[in-house]
Write a protein that holds these residues in place. Structure first.
Motif, mmCIF file in Angstrom:
data_model
loop_
_atom_site.group_PDB
_atom_site.id
_atom_site.type_symbol
_atom_site.label_atom_id
_atom_site.label_comp_id
_atom_site.label_asym_id
_atom_site.label_seq_id
_atom_site.Cartn_x
_atom_site.Cartn_y
_atom_site.Cartn_z
ATOM 1 N N PHE A 140 0.880 -1.164 0.000
ATOM 2 C CA PHE A 140 0.000 0.000 0.000
ATOM 3 C C PHE A 140 0.913 1.208 0.000
ATOM 4 N N THR A 141 0.609 2.162 -0.875
ATOM 5 C CA THR A 141 1.424 3.358 -0.959
ATOM 6 C C THR A 141 0.553 4.558 -1.310
ATOM 7 N N VAL A 142 1.115 5.715 -1.104
ATOM 8 C CA VAL A 142 0.464 6.970 -1.466
ATOM 9 C C VAL A 142 1.293 7.563 -2.593
ATOM 10 N N SER A 143 0.669 7.734 -3.742
ATOM 11 C CA SER A 143 1.403 8.027 -4.971
ATOM 12 C C SER A 143 2.168 9.350 -4.959
ATOM 13 N N ASP A 144 1.681 10.338 -4.295
ATOM 14 C CA ASP A 144 2.332 11.648 -4.356
ATOM 15 C C ASP A 144 2.677 12.161 -2.961
ATOM 16 N N GLU A 149 8.562 6.588 6.597
ATOM 17 C CA GLU A 149 8.349 5.837 7.833
ATOM 18 C C GLU A 149 6.954 5.218 7.873
ATOM 19 N N GLU A 150 5.976 5.915 7.369
ATOM 20 C CA GLU A 150 4.622 5.345 7.302
ATOM 21 C C GLU A 150 4.601 4.184 6.316
ATOM 22 N N GLU A 151 5.261 4.357 5.179
ATOM 23 C CA GLU A 151 5.330 3.266 4.199
ATOM 24 C C GLU A 151 6.006 2.033 4.794
ATOM 25 N N VAL A 152 7.070 2.233 5.542
ATOM 26 C CA VAL A 152 7.761 1.110 6.190
ATOM 27 C C VAL A 152 6.794 0.358 7.096
ATOM 28 N N LYS A 153 6.006 1.082 7.873
ATOM 29 C CA LYS A 153 5.034 0.434 8.767
ATOM 30 C C LYS A 153 4.029 -0.398 7.977
ATOM 31 N N TRP A 154 3.524 0.163 6.884
ATOM 32 C CA TRP A 154 2.554 -0.576 6.067
ATOM 33 C C TRP A 154 3.185 -1.832 5.470
ATOM 34 N N ILE A 155 4.387 -1.687 4.922
ATOM 35 C CA ILE A 155 5.071 -2.821 4.297
ATOM 36 C C ILE A 155 5.354 -3.907 5.333
ATOM 37 N N GLU A 156 5.746 -3.515 6.535
ATOM 38 C CA GLU A 156 5.998 -4.495 7.604
ATOM 39 C C GLU A 156 4.731 -5.272 7.949
ATOM 40 N N ARG A 157 3.598 -4.598 7.947
ATOM 41 C CA ARG A 157 2.336 -5.267 8.265
ATOM 42 C C ARG A 157 1.915 -6.239 7.168
ATOM 43 N N GLU A 162 11.650 -10.850 5.935
ATOM 44 C CA GLU A 162 12.798 -10.673 5.035
ATOM 45 C C GLU A 162 12.482 -9.697 3.897
ATOM 46 N N LEU A 163 11.244 -9.705 3.418
ATOM 47 C CA LEU A 163 10.855 -8.764 2.366
ATOM 48 C C LEU A 163 10.697 -7.348 2.917
ATOM 49 N N SER A 164 10.072 -7.238 4.086
ATOM 50 C CA SER A 164 9.917 -5.891 4.653
ATOM 51 C C SER A 164 11.276 -5.298 5.029
#
Length: 174
Positions: A140-144, A149-157, A162-164
């Motif tokens: 999940f990302t915000v295009s603009d 740090e917020e993206e890292v949290k989403w990716i971790e969830r 290993e991917l996060s």
């Protein structure tokens, strides 16, 4: 706006969208599933990546393979299937017109983004986003927006550790 209902609607639209794309491109093995929004949280769009497309992008530019893995804008089927989210995006635009101050706007965005992440988490937990590719990613990302740090949290969830970790190391190297 009822954000539990929104989450359910996003989850249903995601399932329909990804199912339609998997059927349409049944010869592909998929390695990436994404939803993304904009910095005003007034739209939601999907992206789906194929292993074949990912491999081609990496062959052309091997130094940027991590970028191609985590950047839905570079994926094979970026924004394809957006029609499944058209009504939801219209609701978000209508709801945003009711916002009266910055605090409401910040809360609105956070709730929309959280509904997207929860939808992807739910689909992953039931095995809907799983496939034969062990290194498949869910994004999940915000295009603009620029909030790593917020993206890292989403990716971790949304991804195995290993991917996060790969994403976190990459995003912090930029």
């Amino acid at each position: 706006m009822d954000f539990d209902t929104l989450r359910s609607e996003i989850e249903e639209a995601s399932q329909k969208c990804f199912s339609a794309l998997k059927h349409k491109y049944s010869e592909d093995d998929f390695c990436g599933y994404s939803l993304y929004s904009d910095s005003s949280a007034m739209s939601i769009s999907p992206a789906l990546n194929s292993k074949k497309h990912f491999d081609l992008m990496c062959a052309d530019d091997p130094e940027d393979s991590t970028y191609y893995r985590w950047s839905p804008g570079e994926w094979a089927y970026e924004s394809e299937g957006a029609e499944f989210f058209q009504e939801i995006s219209k609701q978000l635009i209508d709801e945003s017109k009711k916002i009266k101050n910055q605090e409401q706007f910040i809360n609105f965005k956070a709730n929309v983004y959280e509904a997207c992440v929860q939808s992807l988490e739910n689909l992953s937990s039931i095995g809907f986003l799983n496939n034969r590719e062990e290194d498949s990613v869910i994004v999940f990302t915000v295009s603009d927006s620029e909030d790593p740090e917020e993206e890292v949290k989403w990716i971790e969830r949304l991804n195995k550790k290993e991917l996060s970790d790969e994403f976190t190391n990459w995003i912090h190297s930029l």
